[in-house]
Scaffold this motif. Structure first.
Motif, PDB file in Angstrom:
ATOM      1  N   PRO A  34       0.834  -1.200   0.000  1.00  0.00           N
ATOM      2  CA  PRO A  34       0.000   0.000   0.000  1.00  0.00           C
ATOM      3  C   PRO A  34       0.873   1.255   0.000  1.00  0.00           C
ATOM      4  N   GLN A  89      -6.687   7.919   8.341  1.00  0.00           N
ATOM      5  CA  GLN A  89      -7.951   7.459   7.752  1.00  0.00           C
ATOM      6  C   GLN A  89      -7.704   6.799   6.401  1.00  0.00           C
ATOM      7  N   GLN A  92      -6.705   3.305   6.858  1.00  0.00           N
ATOM      8  CA  GLN A  92      -7.888   2.504   7.217  1.00  0.00           C
ATOM      9  C   GLN A  92      -8.714   2.185   5.972  1.00  0.00           C
ATOM     10  N   GLN A  93      -8.876   3.184   5.103  1.00  0.00           N
ATOM     11  CA  GLN A  93      -9.634   2.981   3.857  1.00  0.00           C
ATOM     12  C   GLN A  93      -8.972   1.937   2.959  1.00  0.00           C
ATOM     13  N   LEU A  94      -7.634   1.903   2.993  1.00  0.00           N
ATOM     14  CA  LEU A  94      -6.893   0.918   2.193  1.00  0.00           C
ATOM     15  C   LEU A  94      -6.857  -0.449   2.884  1.00  0.00           C
ATOM     16  N   GLY A  95      -7.377  -0.495   4.111  1.00  0.00           N
ATOM     17  CA  GLY A  95      -7.466  -1.754   4.855  1.00  0.00           C
ATOM     18  C   GLY A  95      -6.136  -2.275   5.367  1.00  0.00           C
ATOM     19  N   VAL A  96      -5.220  -1.335   5.680  1.00  0.00           N
ATOM     20  CA  VAL A  96      -3.890  -1.740   6.160  1.00  0.00           C
ATOM     21  C   VAL A  96      -3.520  -0.935   7.414  1.00  0.00           C
ATOM     22  N   PRO A  97      -2.641  -1.483   8.272  1.00  0.00           N
ATOM     23  CA  PRO A  97      -2.222  -0.727   9.456  1.00  0.00           C
ATOM     24  C   PRO A  97      -1.286   0.426   9.114  1.00  0.00           C
TER      25      PRO A  97
END
Length: 253
Positions: A34, A89, A92-97
């Motif tokens: 990411p 944020q 979070q939207q990319l679904g990664v820490p």
């Protein structure tokens, strides 16, 4: 249609293939990572990055450039001022820490961008930025040097940093009037716990009159806070290491 670089956006586009290759090599992108690129411009760095990643999120303020970038099937385009982007944020939207952040930063607002990212450092894996060489010199400076200042302290508290590549003006179109370089910034895994706003205020006071001894600036600030500890104010601001500033901020909390 050829894009005319806009002065108000501080646009200088990378055009040297060898330099672009060296930057991509320093970033070392891997498939599926990411990554977010700030200021992709004419996609000189964007294209070789996305070829290795598969997909890339880009932040572009220039409406015309954002329109062009949206035509690229592997890019997710955020048309915005980077200072308004919430990187926590976004992760979070990319679904990664954590996300990797790269970019050729506009030189006229590079320092505000660095401080904005500092607020989201817990969501960042690493950062690779093209900047004015003199800014990078300040970022990585050691104590007791003329380049050492507020930027050095605030960033070294939170990141391990190194200058990884020199970039001459002729690598850009149009060429800037300054030398550039690429910095690698890796957040420390376990930084000293301190309130960023307090450390920032303390360091700002310390460097407000760099030629004077700290007793005239930071000494008075400490007195005003009723500080009862010990701190040698018979020094200039540039003589105090990062760890001492951080320890003092912790003692003042």
């Amino acid at each position: 249609m050829k894009h005319i670089p806009r002065k108000r956006f501080g646009q200088h586009f990378l055009s040297d293939g060898g330099i672009i290759e060296a930057i991509v090599s320093a970033i070392a992108p891997l498939p599926g990572q990411p990554m977010v690129e700030i200021g992709p411009g004419l996609a000189a760095l964007t294209q070789p990055l996305v070829e290795r990643l598969g997909r890339l999120t880009v932040i572009e303020l220039d409406r015309d450039l954002a329109l062009r970038l949206r035509l690229h099937g592997q890019l997710d385009v955020i048309e915005s001022d980077v200072l308004k982007v919430d990187f926590t944020q976004l992760a979070q939207q990319l679904g990664v820490p954590k996300i990797r952040v790269v970019g050729n930063l506009p030189y006229n607002i590079s320092t505000p961008i660095l401080f904005h990212l500092l607020e989201h450092v817990q969501a960042i894996e690493d950062q690779h930025f093209m900047l004015q060489k003199e800014v990078i010199d300040r970022m990585v400076a050691s104590p007791a040097t003329s380049d050492y200042g507020r930027l050095s302290v605030m960033l070294q508290w939170r990141y391990a940093m190194e200058n990884v590549l020199f970039v001459p003006p002729e690598s850009f179109d149009p060429p800037p009037r300054v030398d550039s370089a690429v910095v690698r910034m890796v957040p420390h895994a376990a930084p000293a716990a301190v309130r960023p706003a307090l450390l920032s205020e303390l360091v700002q006071v310390a460097f407000s009159q760099r030629r004077k001894l700290l007793r005239h600036t930071l000494g008075r600030w400490l007195e005003g806070r009723g500080f009862a500890g010990t701190f040698d104010t018979q020094r200039r601001a540039e003589e105090v290491p990062v760890a001492e500033y951080v320890a003092l901020a912790q003692a003042c909390s």
